[in-house]
Design a protein around this motif. Sequence first.
Motif, short mmCIF file in Angstrom:
data_model
loop_
_atom_site.label_atom_id
_atom_site.label_comp_id
_atom_site.label_asym_id
_atom_site.label_seq_id
_atom_site.Cartn_x
_atom_site.Cartn_y
_atom_site.Cartn_z
N TYR A 22 1.22 9.25 -9.05
CA TYR A 22 1.46 9.09 -10.37
C TYR A 22 3.03 9.17 -10.78
CZ TYR A 22 -3.63 9.93 -11.39
OH TYR A 22 -4.96 9.80 -11.51
N GLU A 23 3.49 8.50 -11.58
CA GLU A 23 4.91 8.77 -12.46
C GLU A 23 4.57 8.97 -13.65
OE1 GLU A 23 7.11 5.23 -11.50
OE2 GLU A 23 6.32 4.24 -13.10
N SER A 41 9.41 9.53 -13.57
CA SER A 41 9.88 10.53 -12.69
C SER A 41 9.47 10.02 -11.18
CB SER A 41 8.65 11.67 -12.91
OG SER A 41 7.40 11.05 -12.47
N ARG A 42 10.05 10.77 -10.23
CA ARG A 42 9.59 10.37 -8.85
C ARG A 42 8.14 10.30 -8.75
NH1 ARG A 42 7.68 14.45 -5.91
NH2 ARG A 42 8.25 16.51 -6.68
N LEU A 43 7.50 9.49 -7.79
CA LEU A 43 6.13 9.49 -7.65
C LEU A 43 5.44 10.59 -7.18
CD1 LEU A 43 5.66 5.77 -6.07
CD2 LEU A 43 5.10 6.47 -8.34
N ILE A 44 4.50 11.01 -7.69
CA ILE A 44 3.89 12.42 -7.33
C ILE A 44 2.65 12.19 -7.15
CG2 ILE A 44 3.15 14.58 -8.27
CD1 ILE A 44 5.66 14.36 -10.14
N ARG A 45 2.07 12.53 -5.67
CA ARG A 45 0.71 12.31 -5.16
C ARG A 45 -0.23 13.57 -5.33
NH1 ARG A 45 -2.05 9.01 -2.07
NH2 ARG A 45 -0.26 7.79 -1.29
N THR A 46 -1.18 13.51 -6.17
CA THR A 46 -2.02 14.69 -6.31
C THR A 46 -2.76 14.86 -5.02
OG1 THR A 46 -3.87 13.19 -6.97
CG2 THR A 46 -2.60 14.12 -8.82
N ASN A 47 -3.18 16.27 -4.84
CA ASN A 47 -3.74 16.79 -3.54
C ASN A 47 -5.11 16.14 -3.30
OD1 ASN A 47 -1.83 18.82 -3.32
ND2 ASN A 47 -3.18 20.20 -4.68
N ILE A 70 -27.93 -3.68 5.26
CA ILE A 70 -27.41 -2.71 4.19
C ILE A 70 -26.05 -3.09 3.62
CG2 ILE A 70 -27.25 -0.36 3.39
CD1 ILE A 70 -29.04 0.27 5.92
N ALA A 71 -26.01 -3.42 2.28
CA ALA A 71 -24.68 -3.77 1.76
C ALA A 71 -24.53 -2.89 0.46
CB ALA A 71 -24.70 -5.37 1.33
N TRP A 72 -23.20 -3.04 0.15
CA TRP A 72 -22.78 -2.06 -1.23
C TRP A 72 -21.54 -2.63 -1.49
CZ3 TRP A 72 -22.96 -0.26 3.92
CH2 TRP A 72 -21.80 0.12 4.69
N GLU A 73 -21.13 -2.26 -2.68
CA GLU A 73 -19.70 -2.26 -3.27
C GLU A 73 -18.80 -1.14 -2.75
OE1 GLU A 73 -19.19 -2.84 -7.53
OE2 GLU A 73 -21.18 -4.44 -7.58
N PRO A 74 -17.52 -1.53 -2.10
CA PRO A 74 -16.67 -0.56 -1.41
C PRO A 74 -16.16 0.25 -2.70
CG PRO A 74 -16.32 -2.80 -0.58
CD PRO A 74 -17.32 -2.91 -1.63
N VAL A 75 -16.15 1.43 -2.40
CA VAL A 75 -15.39 2.65 -3.36
C VAL A 75 -13.94 2.19 -3.33
CG1 VAL A 75 -14.68 4.80 -3.86
CG2 VAL A 75 -16.95 4.27 -2.94
N SER A 76 -13.45 1.84 -4.55
CA SER A 76 -11.92 1.66 -4.71
C SER A 76 -11.03 2.61 -4.05
CB SER A 76 -11.48 1.06 -6.25
OG SER A 76 -11.52 1.97 -7.03
N GLU A 77 -9.67 2.37 -3.87
CA GLU A 77 -9.00 3.50 -3.33
C GLU A 77 -8.55 4.61 -4.22
OE1 GLU A 77 -4.32 3.51 -1.10
OE2 GLU A 77 -5.43 1.78 -1.98
N GLU A 78 -8.66 4.13 -5.44
CA GLU A 78 -8.17 5.35 -6.31
C GLU A 78 -9.28 6.43 -6.53
OE1 GLU A 78 -8.46 4.43 -10.62
OE2 GLU A 78 -8.98 2.39 -10.10
N PHE A 79 -10.84 6.14 -5.90
CA PHE A 79 -11.69 7.00 -5.95
C PHE A 79 -12.12 7.59 -4.61
CE2 PHE A 79 -12.54 4.42 -9.86
CZ PHE A 79 -12.23 5.45 -10.62
#
Length: 150
Positions: A22-23, A41-47, A70-79
């Motif tokens: 996040y910024e 702000s500088r980029l800050i990554r949450t834990n 077996i198929a599924w929709e991949p989970v997006s990177e943000e989750f």
Amino acid sequence: PDLISGDMESAMAVELNPWVEYEFRVVATNKIGTGDPSTPSRLIRTNEAVPKTPPANVSGRSGRRYELVIAWEPVSEEFQSGEGFGYIVAFRPNGTRGWKEKMVTSSDASKFIYRDESVPPLTPFEVKVGVYNNKGDGPFSPIVVICSAE
């Protein structure tokens, strides 16, 4: 928070997703108007955290004889909530006990093929797909029933 009094020097951002960069900017407002936003702000990554979002739309796909696709929709990177993200594919013939589980280590994966020549065509299976990362195992999708290939 939407509004912070003018004498405050800090604020806490809440309900942010784990393992996301996040910024932040600050905008000042008074009765005369609103100023320009601050520089970011500088980029800050949450834990990191255990993932909380299972894959969506788990279903069966057509395949070859003796295959369960077996198929599924991949989970997006943000989750994905951290490093080492992957999927746990669990399945069993409908009405039986004990799940077979297979790990799929690619975060981009959207299917898994189980091949077993002892499985008759159109055998119904209960299937669910879960998630994990380096912090631990997350939830599974709801159970769906799909059939082996004809």
